[in-house]
Design a protein around this motif. Structure first.
Motif, PDB file in Angstrom:
ATOM      1  N   TYR A 418       4.499 -12.042 -67.962  1.00  0.00           N
ATOM      2  CA  TYR A 418       4.620 -12.655 -69.280  1.00  0.00           C
ATOM      3  C   TYR A 418       3.940 -11.779 -70.343  1.00  0.00           C
ATOM      4  O   TYR A 418       4.497 -11.499 -71.401  1.00  0.00           O
ATOM      5  N   LYS A 419       2.727 -11.355 -70.041  1.00  0.00           N
ATOM      6  CA  LYS A 419       1.998 -10.525 -71.001  1.00  0.00           C
ATOM      7  C   LYS A 419       2.611  -9.140 -71.100  1.00  0.00           C
ATOM      8  O   LYS A 419       2.749  -8.575 -72.186  1.00  0.00           O
ATOM      9  N   MET A 420       2.993  -8.556 -69.953  1.00  0.00           N
ATOM     10  CA  MET A 420       3.531  -7.199 -69.943  1.00  0.00           C
ATOM     11  C   MET A 420       4.807  -7.095 -70.760  1.00  0.00           C
ATOM     12  O   MET A 420       5.011  -6.161 -71.536  1.00  0.00           O
ATOM     13  N   LEU A 421       5.701  -8.079 -70.624  1.00  0.00           N
ATOM     14  CA  LEU A 421       6.965  -8.013 -71.342  1.00  0.00           C
ATOM     15  C   LEU A 421       6.793  -8.263 -72.837  1.00  0.00           C
ATOM     16  O   LEU A 421       7.515  -7.700 -73.646  1.00  0.00           O
ATOM     17  N   ASP A 422       5.839  -9.098 -73.189  1.00  0.00           N
ATOM     18  CA  ASP A 422       5.548  -9.274 -74.619  1.00  0.00           C
ATOM     19  C   ASP A 422       5.115  -7.951 -75.233  1.00  0.00           C
ATOM     20  O   ASP A 422       5.503  -7.611 -76.353  1.00  0.00           O
ATOM     21  N   THR A 423       4.303  -7.195 -74.500  1.00  0.00           N
ATOM     22  CA  THR A 423       3.864  -5.885 -74.990  1.00  0.00           C
ATOM     23  C   THR A 423       5.020  -4.892 -75.005  1.00  0.00           C
ATOM     24  O   THR A 423       5.180  -4.122 -75.950  1.00  0.00           O
ATOM     25  N   LEU A 424       5.840  -4.928 -73.941  1.00  0.00           N
ATOM     26  CA  LEU A 424       6.948  -3.979 -73.819  1.00  0.00           C
ATOM     27  C   LEU A 424       7.930  -4.097 -74.974  1.00  0.00           C
ATOM     28  O   LEU A 424       8.473  -3.100 -75.458  1.00  0.00           O
ATOM     29  N   LYS A 425       8.154  -5.311 -75.447  1.00  0.00           N
ATOM     30  CA  LYS A 425       9.125  -5.521 -76.523  1.00  0.00           C
ATOM     31  C   LYS A 425       8.691  -4.893 -77.848  1.00  0.00           C
ATOM     32  O   LYS A 425       9.487  -4.758 -78.758  1.00  0.00           O
ATOM     33  N   THR A 426       7.410  -4.527 -77.950  1.00  0.00           N
ATOM     34  CA  THR A 426       6.933  -3.888 -79.176  1.00  0.00           C
ATOM     35  C   THR A 426       7.100  -2.371 -79.136  1.00  0.00           C
ATOM     36  O   THR A 426       6.856  -1.696 -80.131  1.00  0.00           O
TER      37      THR A 426
END
Length: 833
Positions: A418-426
């Motif tokens: 959840y956290k990793m993908l939120d960061t990846l989208k940036t």
């Protein structure tokens, strides 16, 4: 094609270790002295019952939480080998078995097993006899909690991938890498979806209701293509059924009544499992290339209910883009006689190649059930009450809710996604990769700042005799996948006729509960309208034949069409849609010197070149079993195996907007796909229609010919456009895909994985003398297949290089007609499992 676009999209945007080791992991390949792989060899941890079977290529992987010092590898006809393990993790082990017979105490099996005096088959027959008396079928009413987790992981991650320029700037994602306890491959989670539901059922009147209470998503939650792919990927199944359907294919269940002709069965062991005495039966396929599994199951000795089962699709199975499918089911013992499904796990390994080291994507679904409650009667109205699966509260449940209702804890890496993908989208680079995948999947280029999409890009170029080279540009509004309204349009230009064409359409949903939608639009274009029997009023629609670059003859029977529509539609019951509205159209030949749509005015006796007509239309569409996603003005289908019933009624009114004819037309279309177990998939389409009143050629029903080189379902590839014209018709089309059932048994063709396709189609129709007289200025013959049914048949081969299909089509009769095409060859290109 839609399915693989979604798969390719996932492969494009995924990509990618800290590896968490269990106590003992070992993997490798088992071969004979000549280096040939040994399939279905038995591999066990030494002094244990923990083991596995090698796959078609002799490859195995074995993992345990315990510490073992060695493995035992055996196969009938070969000497048993004991391999010491020097480390807790041993990969790329190569085990060579020598010919001989030194079985010692190890139980081995291989080759074809006898059907007679086989205790495993005696047990199998008792399973058949009791299968409808197990589980939920034993109660009148039931209810239970259901937790489901669906995950996509990129697999086969190595140092070369991590150092690739593709992932420069995104290296942080590799901190989430783990190792599969089934295949031994490294993987990185890239998508996860969790849901919690309450399920109610009543066996007395066969009703089931599922209330979705919570849903949590990460990764690509706003992309309908990925979501629909996930939902279509994991349809429900019952291991007691004769056939298990995955990816549009029917696999023979090892518990099937036809199993004894498909599988070898071996009674391997017996032991207590959760205080229940059970038999262990190993099974594996009798032949290669068929849609089968290998694995084992534990079955209770008194109820003959399954306690545990695992199924793994054999690598040689005739299925594309899927390297492995692995299924585990575990049943809970409620009392001495009731076994209920406790946990269901399915993993699929998607890859463009079936080679062992090929990278791909895992698709995994885990479903856990608990809190079973029985014989609590609820009224029928309870089951018929509508449930809104799009209630915003469902998607906004708190962490406290998930802590209480997550029936299986997330692993450390699943929590981190959840956290990793939120960061990846940036990350800008990821955004570019994501956009490219989205364009390939949807055909539209997104411009989020303007709330617009450009496309579809696949319609940019076209060619026909009237327009020559045709260029098209278009777009649509797009605020999100659940937009309550949408505008869409296009502009096209033909370089031969030097004319612009356009189309514009708008839809607005006024009520989401019953899908009350108003729509309208206008289109001015050139089109080949003689390629479909059943009427449609799609303002932006355009037939395949309208822009075919290569045809079997001149594509000159084209029409200039100006179509205006206004429609109201309603869906009071799921999958039952009503539409009514009005249409106004003008029709004129695009090439009048070779194809005339003129008619003789019965009142003035003049020849009229343009048909002007106002119609009122009413339509009923029933699609039982259809599954969709989204609740906006446009939805996406999840499945394609549902039946379709369309009934159209058209009422032509003279003198409104200079409309020229009074007439009535009724049309019916019924389409039924049917999976016929292990013999493939049959698609049947029936159409019938009748026009009451005299109308010109542009309003008659043209039997759909096909002058392209493409295999287009529901057309007649040996008919030219307008070769048959009717006012009364009935037609039937059969197409059956055997999915390689017969070709897989021919040794020289087995490895090609070709699939046999046969087709049969026929049509009968009439054309009244008054309608012939009305269209007498036409410069084409007006003939209907009234003397006898016109028919064609075809033989085809599909799955050539996994993407091509070729059909040879034969004309059955009416061979005396001028320029009749006796034989034609058509083909298609597509991505199918």
């Amino acid at each position: 094609m839609k399915g693989l676009f979604k798969l390719l999209f996932v492969l494009l945007i995924g990509g990618m270790p800290i590896i968490l080791f269990g106590q003992t992991k070992v993997g490798g390949v088992v071969v004979d002295a000549s280096g040939e792989p040994i399939a279905f060899a038995n591999v066990l941890f030494k002094n244990s019952s923990e083991g596995t079977i090698t796959n078609d290529n002799g490859v195995f992987y074995l993992e345990s939480d315990k510490t073992y010092q060695g493995i035992v590898v055996s196969f009938v006809g070969f000497t048993t080998q004991e391999i010491p393990l020097q480390k807790r993790v041993t990969y790329d082990l190569r085990v060579v078995l020598e010919e001989g017979e030194e079985l010692q105490e190890v139980i081995v099996y291989g080759g074809k097993q006898s059907k007679r005096n086989n205790p495993a088959i005696d047990i199998l027959r008792k399973i058949w006899a009791r299968k409808r008396q197990n589980g939920l079928n034993m109660y009148n009413q039931y209810a239970y909690n259901k937790y489901e987790k669906v995950e996509f992981d990129l697999n086969t991650i190595d140092s070369s991938m991590m150092k690739s320029k593709l992932f420069k700037g995104m290296e942080f994602i590799f901190s989430q890498v783990d190792t599969s306890n089934i295949t031994g491959k490294t993987y990185l989670p890239i998508f996860i979806n969790e849901s919690f539901s309450k399920v109610y059922g009543d066996n007395t009147f066969s009703k089931v209701k599922e209330d979705l209470i919570g849903n949590k998503n990460s990764g690509f939650e706003n992309n309908q293509y990925i979501i629909s792919f996930v939902q279509d990927l994991y349809s429900d199944y019952n291991i007691y059924d004769n056939y298990l359907r995955f990816f549009d294919k029917s696999f023979v269940s090892p518990l099937s009544r036809t199993g004894i002709d498909t599988y070898n069965y071996v009674l391997n062991d017996s032991a207590f499992v959760d205080n229940k005495w059970c038999y262990n039966i190993i099974y594996y396929p009798r032949r290669k290339n068929e849609l089968t599994f290998k694995g084992d199951f534990w079955v209770n000795d008194s109820t003959f209910a399954i306690k545990k089962i695992n199924l793994q699709v054999t690598r040689s199975a005739n299925i594309n883009w899927v390297k492995d499918i692995y299924i585990e089911q575990e049943f809970d013992v409620l009392n001495d006689s009731v076994f209920l499904l406790k946990r269901d796990y399915m993993m699929s390994d998607f890859s463009l190649s079936k080679k062992e080291k090929a990278r791909g994507v895992y698709g995994k679904r885990t479903t856990v059930f608990n809190n079973y409650d029985f014989n609590k009667e609820r009224p029928r109205a309870f089951y018929e009450e509508k449930v809104d699966p799009f209630n915003p509260i469902i998607y906004q449940q708190t962490d406290v809710f998930w802590a209480e209702n997550r029936l299986e804890k997330l692993s450390k890496d699943e929590i981190g996604i959840y956290k990793m993908l939120d960061t990846l989208k940036t990350v800008p680079k990821f955004k570019r990769l994501y956009s490219l995948g989205s364009i390939l999947a949807s055909g539209y280029i997104e411009f989020p700042s303007y709330k617009m999409d450009y496309g579809p890009i696949y319609s940019t170029f076209g060619m026909n005799d009237a327009e020559g080279l045709r260029l098209r540009t278009g777009g649509r509004t797009y605020f999100g996948q659940n937009d309550p309204w949408r505008l869409e349009g296009y502009l096209a230009y033909g370089f031969k006729d030097n004319k612009f064409k356009y189309g514009i359409s708008g839809k607005w949903m006024l009520n989401r509960n019953n899908r009350f939608i108003i729509s309208g639009g206008n289109r001015r274009d050139v089109e080949q309208i003689g390629v479909s029997l059943t009427a449609t009023n799609d303002v932006l629609g355009r037939s395949y034949a309208s822009s075919a670059v290569f045809t079997t003859g001149t594509n000159n029977k084209l029409t200039n069409i100006n179509l205006t529509t206004a429609t109201v539609e309603l869906e009071p019951v799921k999958n039952l849609n009503f539409r009514t509205g009005g249409t106004y159209r003008t029709l004129r030949s695009a090439l009048p010197e070779v194809f005339s749509l003129s008619y003789l005015d019965p009142e003035s006796g003049e020849v009229i070149d343009e048909t002007r007509q106002f119609d009122l239309t009413m339509a009923l569409e029933y699609t039982p079993g259809r599954k969709t996603i989204g609740y906006g003005v446009e939805r996406m289908d999840v499945n394609d195996d549902y039946a379709r019933l369309h009934v159209y009624y058209t009422f032509g009114i003279k003198d409104i907007l200079e409309s020229q004819f009074d007439y009535k037309k009724i049309q019916l279309l019924y389409r039924q796909p049917l999976q016929l177990g292990g013999v493939g998939r049959l698609v049947t389409t029936i159409e019938a229609g009748k026009t009451f009143g005299d109308v010109p050629l542009g309003l008659l029903s043209v039997i759909p010919g096909n002058q392209t080189y493409f295999s287009i379902y529901n057309t007649f590839p040996n008919l030219d456009f307008y070769e048959f014209v009717t006012d009364t018709y009935s037609s039937v089309h059969f197409e059956h895909n055997f999915n390689g059932r017969f070709l897989s048994r021919i040794p020289l063709l087995r490895k090609l994985n070709w699939r046999e396709i046969v087709g049969l189609r026929g049509v009968w129709g009439q054309l009244s003398d008054s309608n012939v007289a009305l269209s007498s200025p036409s410069n084409i013959p007006l003939v209907a297949p009234s003397d006898r049914i016109y028919y064609e048949y075809s033989l085809g081969i599909g799955n050539i290089f996994k993407v091509f299909r070729i059909d040879v089509n034969f004309r059955g009769n009416y061979l005396e007609m001028p320029d009749a095409r006796r034989v034609s060859v058509t083909g298609a290109f597509g991505f199918h499992f």
